[in-house]
Motif scaffolding. Structure first.
Motif, PDB file in Angstrom:
ATOM      1  N   PRO A 249       7.150   9.022  -9.543  1.00  0.00           N
ATOM      2  CA  PRO A 249       7.287   8.066  -8.451  1.00  0.00           C
ATOM      3  C   PRO A 249       8.712   8.002  -7.885  1.00  0.00           C
ATOM      4  CG  PRO A 249       5.986   7.113 -10.196  1.00  0.00           C
ATOM      5  CD  PRO A 249       6.493   8.416 -10.720  1.00  0.00           C
ATOM      6  N   ALA A 250       9.726   8.146  -8.767  1.00  0.00           N
ATOM      7  CA  ALA A 250      11.107   8.097  -8.284  1.00  0.00           C
ATOM      8  C   ALA A 250      11.347   9.220  -7.278  1.00  0.00           C
ATOM      9  CB  ALA A 250      12.078   8.202  -9.451  1.00  0.00           C
ATOM     10  N   LEU A 251      10.901  10.425  -7.621  1.00  0.00           N
ATOM     11  CA  LEU A 251      11.080  11.547  -6.708  1.00  0.00           C
ATOM     12  C   LEU A 251      10.094  11.470  -5.542  1.00  0.00           C
ATOM     13  CD1 LEU A 251      11.667  14.415  -9.307  1.00  0.00           C
ATOM     14  CD2 LEU A 251      13.362  13.076  -8.057  1.00  0.00           C
ATOM     15  N   GLY A 252       8.913  10.921  -5.806  1.00  0.00           N
ATOM     16  CA  GLY A 252       7.918  10.745  -4.745  1.00  0.00           C
ATOM     17  C   GLY A 252       8.467   9.905  -3.599  1.00  0.00           C
TER      18      GLY A 252
ATOM     19  N   GLY B  94       3.012  10.749  -8.996  1.00  0.00           N
ATOM     20  CA  GLY B  94       2.294  10.923 -10.260  1.00  0.00           C
ATOM     21  C   GLY B  94       2.393   9.666 -11.091  1.00  0.00           C
ATOM     22  N   LYS B  95       1.281   8.901 -11.153  1.00  0.00           N
ATOM     23  CA  LYS B  95       1.314   7.665 -11.929  1.00  0.00           C
ATOM     24  C   LYS B  95       1.401   7.989 -13.412  1.00  0.00           C
ATOM     25  CE  LYS B  95      -3.629   7.331 -11.879  1.00  0.00           C
ATOM     26  NZ  LYS B  95      -4.732   6.719 -12.541  1.00  0.00           N
TER      27      LYS B  95
ATOM     28  N   GLY C 235       0.823  -1.200   0.000  1.00  0.00           N
ATOM     29  CA  GLY C 235       0.000   0.000   0.000  1.00  0.00           C
ATOM     30  C   GLY C 235       0.859   1.251   0.000  1.00  0.00           C
ATOM     31  N   LEU C 236       1.932   1.208   0.771  1.00  0.00           N
ATOM     32  CA  LEU C 236       2.809   2.369   0.855  1.00  0.00           C
ATOM     33  C   LEU C 236       3.493   2.640  -0.489  1.00  0.00           C
ATOM     34  CD1 LEU C 236       3.211   4.158   3.285  1.00  0.00           C
ATOM     35  CD2 LEU C 236       5.386   3.004   3.723  1.00  0.00           C
ATOM     36  N   ILE C 237       3.856   1.578  -1.199  1.00  0.00           N
ATOM     37  CA  ILE C 237       4.470   1.785  -2.526  1.00  0.00           C
ATOM     38  C   ILE C 237       3.440   2.400  -3.472  1.00  0.00           C
ATOM     39  CG2 ILE C 237       5.832   0.733  -4.363  1.00  0.00           C
ATOM     40  CD1 ILE C 237       6.269  -1.669  -2.503  1.00  0.00           C
ATOM     41  N   LEU C 238       2.202   1.922  -3.375  1.00  0.00           N
ATOM     42  CA  LEU C 238       1.135   2.515  -4.197  1.00  0.00           C
ATOM     43  C   LEU C 238       0.974   4.000  -3.888  1.00  0.00           C
ATOM     44  CD1 LEU C 238      -2.047   0.255  -4.389  1.00  0.00           C
ATOM     45  CD2 LEU C 238      -0.667   1.119  -6.253  1.00  0.00           C
ATOM     46  N   VAL C 239       1.040   4.318  -2.591  1.00  0.00           N
ATOM     47  CA  VAL C 239       0.934   5.714  -2.191  1.00  0.00           C
ATOM     48  C   VAL C 239       2.059   6.530  -2.832  1.00  0.00           C
ATOM     49  CG1 VAL C 239       1.158   7.281  -0.238  1.00  0.00           C
ATOM     50  CG2 VAL C 239      -0.233   5.234  -0.027  1.00  0.00           C
ATOM     51  N   THR C 240       3.262   5.968  -2.815  1.00  0.00           N
ATOM     52  CA  THR C 240       4.399   6.657  -3.428  1.00  0.00           C
ATOM     53  C   THR C 240       4.135   6.948  -4.893  1.00  0.00           C
ATOM     54  OG1 THR C 240       5.727   5.212  -2.032  1.00  0.00           O
ATOM     55  CG2 THR C 240       6.904   6.597  -3.592  1.00  0.00           C
TER      56      THR C 240
END
Lengths: 292, 250, 300
Positions: C250-253, C243-244, C233-238
């Protein structure tokens, strides 16, 4: 395995399955009617259990605590639906997963802040602290019997409501076709709020009934959430009947797994799910698979 | 005797108690435009969906070039040379026209499981995509986003995507539905051009268009074949007039 | 062009940290960059293919556990052997789980990937032979020394970014784009879409395995919680936060989330509530993530 132990395992499995059914039926109902996959459903189970413990400590009676906690769960359901879930109806699954995941984190923190990280036991009411003999050596506690009975009654009542009442007709219409419901002039907002809070209350009630059996502890909702997902996947999403059979299957598989293959008990449930998926990718009672 | 490219034998599809397609046996000959007409709910679209593999038949057989393809998946059928368009524009709404057609053309590469070479360097794909766009009159609209095209242009794009897969058999599902008069004329011209030298199964409500482009016409009513014949035979048939044409053509 | 410069500058700055030798920053940024690998690889599924998978943490954990097992039981640590083994193991598991899960679509897919993740979680959590709920120490690590591990992680992030952006521009990426936009139509154009999705699932799983391998190397420790669904879930949040549908988002997220987590923990004991509020706010008000705030970008 002796016969009486075997019977006891069957009874335990069915009882566990019935409890799972209470949780899973809410999950499947909310998905079927509202189209929302609610990860916070397990949190409602946990909240129910914590409320049962906390209120029974205050009032000294578990039954009174349950009577007080059910309306509280309904209110929590209405609040969550209005404040958060209602914003998700037009959104994709990813948004639903993430927002309800955020709610899971929030409820976990809430539980930690209000009640701490300790494990709490909940005493069964004195009037129900006796056991029934089962075979020569085994016994069946009255609270467990009552729990199973309550689940059966609620299941039957749900079936009657969904099949026989006007409200149930709207729920069924909502599950099969939301646009049709609007066309029929039904107040969708109200329908959704009622169904969601009913689902919340069902999950909460399951938590309250389970509290004396499993103790009350942080993260107790998550195991149940995942198992309810398995139940719903096996039964077919949106189908209450499917949830019933799926829950019994999972309950029995889990109980017998613990006895026959300790250490792999949790894996057995998922193996059952994988087998069902291979055979019917949309669950036992879901719509038949069509290559479209 | 012209060769039969596609054939159905007692093809049936039931939805619950309803037989949407009920024992249809038809032969589609190479190089012909064969139209399917019939009132709404006659099972024309279901029939097309069975042919393209998007629905499974309840009973019966489909043969394509003699091979049994009754249970063949849509992607296999496409690679065997079957192309189709859809009743409602069924595009990639966020992609540009050029990218839509590119994706269609790229499907004819031996494999698209290619991870390292930039797609732009597959020159033959680009050529095929550009040709299909130009054929359908969209050469100037390559950068336009598919979802924002006009209805008529979306139909042109549908046809361009289909052509880019270089099909030998075309299934066209109501290509004129919902179009204004001028747009319809434009698409009819395009269809005429597309049909030349190809085998076409055409489902269409516009009778003028059907009778002007088709070599053969089949009338479906309640999922069954009422009559098959040349356009003039169908026009002359009393049974067809009574069952269907009388309502549509004054 | 501007985006590329920012990325280059970020990569160079992260690379330069290796020379600082500061224990805290090497550990902290190393972990954050592992998060970047996870987020970019999950975005291949979520943002580029439209598959919401909750199994990502499982492949991360499986590779990490395999490394611990190889190191502890067989004294096998040489990265030339263990890295391919661990990544291949994650890929193999992704193949099996993906093959089963992709029989389902939509929400079923989400729930099935979740169920498999939890199955693995309980498998590791409940069996003492696999370390139980305490997890396992990695006795000898493939790369000794924090700075060396950091450099390995930095290299991996850069390579994963290049690999994925290349893949997405290749014919394969075009097909994924088609599946995201309209899977049924992509199929009718002649693409066996389920196979394409499975390949994406396996690639993403292998990269998650790489992240797990690096994590076990950096921390010398694995535990079952890293494998559970909350981690997924946390990776999804990232992914959503960054920005999907972009790689740099995601890399910077992941870096941003690491900072929020770190400083949030200092500010309040209930930093999870902070994350929860952030998640809810992003879903409701910023569905395209931080990358959505950058004008004129659609794809990495």
């Amino acid at each position: 395995m002796s016969l009486s132990l075997f019977v006891l395992q069957i009874v335990n499995g069915i009882e566990y399955g019935l409890l799972l059914f209470l949780v899973a039926s809410g999950l499947t109902l909310v998905f079927g009617v509202l189209g929302v996959l609610n990860f916070a459903h397990g949190s409602f189970y946990m909240l129910g259990a914590y409320l049962a413990w906390w209120l029974s400590e205050r009032t000294g009676s578990l039954l009174l605590a349950i009577l007080l906690a059910i309306p509280a769960m309904v209110l929590i359901g209405v609040a969550v639906e209005r404040l958060a879930i209602a914003r998700l109806y037009a959104r994709d699954h990813l948004s639903q997963v993430l927002l309800t995941y955020g709610l899971v984190l929030l409820f976990n923190e809430l539980q930690r802040a209000l009640w701490g990280n300790d494990v709490h036991g909940v005493r069964t009411p004195a009037a129900l602290a006796w056991t029934m003999p089962l075979g020569e050596t085994q016994t069946w506690p009255a609270w467990r019997a009552l729990t199973a009975l309550a689940c059966v009654c609620i299941g039957v009542a749900m079936r009657q409501i969904v099949l026989k009442t006007r409200f149930g007709m709207r729920v069924r219409a909502g599950a099969s076709n939301a646009e049709m419901v609007e066309a029929l002039g039904i107040d969708v907002r109200r329908l959704f709020a009622i169904v969601f809070s009913a689902g919340t209350a069902l999950a909460g009630l399951a938590g309250m009934l389970a509290a004396p059996l499993t103790t009350v502890y942080p993260g107790m909702g998550e195991n149940v959430l995942i198992l309810s997902f398995v139940v719903v996947v096996i039964g077919g999403i949106g189908s209450i009947r499917g949830a019933f059979f799926g829950a019994l299957l999972v309950g029995l598989a889990d109980t017998f797994g613990k006895v026959l293959l300790p250490g792999f008990a949790s894996a057995i449930v998922y193996a059952v799910m994988a087998a069902v998926l291979l055979w019917r990718p949309r669950g036992l009672l879901g719509p038949a698979f069509e290559g479209r | 005797m012209p060769e039969v490219l596609l054939q159905t034998e007692a093809l049936t599809r039931r939805f619950g108690a309803l037989s949407a397609v009920d024992g249809v046996s038809l032969a589609f000959e190479e190089g012909q435009v064969h139209a399917l007409i019939g009132p709404n709910g006659a099972g024309k679209s279901t029939f097309l969906n069975l042919l393209s593999g998007e629905l499974r038949a309840t009973a019966g057989l489909i043969r394509f070039r003699g091979a049994d393809v009754t249970r063949t998946a849509p992607d296999r059928l496409s690679r065997m040379g079957l192309g189709r368009t859809y009743q409602t524009a069924n595009l990639f709404p966020e992609l540009s026209c050029a990218d839509c057609v590119w994706l269609a053309a790229q499907s004819r590469l031996p494999s698209s499981m290619s991870f390292f070479r930039s797609a732009e360097r597959y020159a033959q794909v680009g050529v095929r995509a550009a040709r299909a766009l130009e054929w359908c009159g969209l050469a100037a609209r390559g950068d336009a986003i598919a979802g924002r095209l006009s209805y008529g242009e979306q139909r042109q794009l549908e046809i361009a995507m289909m052509l880019a897969t270089e099909p030998s058999l075309l299934l066209l599902d109501e290509p004129l539905a919902g179009l204004g008069h001028d747009e319809a004329l434009r698409i009819v011209e395009l269809l005429r051009k597309v049909a030349r030298g190809r085998t076409v199964v055409l489902v269409e409500h516009d009778m003028d268009a059907v009778f002007s482009i088709s070599d053969a016409v089949t009338v479906l009513v309640d999922g069954r074949v009422l009559a098959t014949g040349s356009p003039s035979e169908i026009r002359a048939s009393a049974a067809v007039r009574e069952a269907y044409l009388g309502e549509e053509i004054p | 062009m501007k985006r590329r410069l920012i990325l280059l500058a970020a990569a160079a700055a992260l690379g330069a940290v290796a020379f600082s030798g500061d224990r805290f920053w090497l550990q902290f940024l190393g972990k954050a960059m592992i998060g970047s690998i996870l987020a970019m690889s999950l975005d291949l599924l979520v943002g580029f293919t439209g598959l919401v998978s909750l199994a990502h943490s499982a492949f991360f954990g499986l590779a990490a556990y395999l490394l611990a097992g190889l190191s502890n039981r067989f004294d096998l640590v040489n990265p030339i052997v263990t890295l391919p083994l661990c990544v291949a193991f994650a890929a193999g598991c992704a193949l099996i789980i993906g093959w089963l899960s992709l029989r389902a679509t939509g929400v079923y897919f989400i729930m099935v990937t979740l169920a498999f993740t939890q199955m693995l979680f309980y498998l590791f959590n409940d069996s003492p032979a696999l370390g139980g709920s305490d997890g396992l120490f990695v006795k000898a690590r493939p790369i000794e020394g924090r700075a060396a591990a950091y450099v390995a992680i930095w290299t991996a992030v850069v390579l994963v970014y290049l690999l994925l952006s290349r893949m997405l521009r290749a014919p394969y990426g075009r097909v994924l784009e088609g599946i995201l936009g309209n899977e049924q139509r992509t199929r009718s154009l002649g693409y066996p879409t389920r196979r394409y999705k499975l390949v994406a699932f396996v690639i993403a799983g292998a990269l998650a395995g790489l992240a797990g391998y690096l994590d076990a190397t950096l921390h010398g420790f694995v535990n079952p919680a890293q494998l559970g669904w909350r981690q997924s879930g946390l990776i999804l949040v990232t992914v959503l936060l960054g920005g999907k549908g972009t790689l740099y988002g995601p890399a910077l997220g992941a870096l941003l989330l690491a900072f929020i987590e770190h400083y949030g923990e200092r500010v309040t004991a209930h930093w999870n509530a902070l994350i929860a509020a952030l998640v809810i706010a992003v879903v409701l008000f910023l569905p395209r993530g931080l990358a959505g705030l950058v004008p004129g970008t659609r794809r990495a």
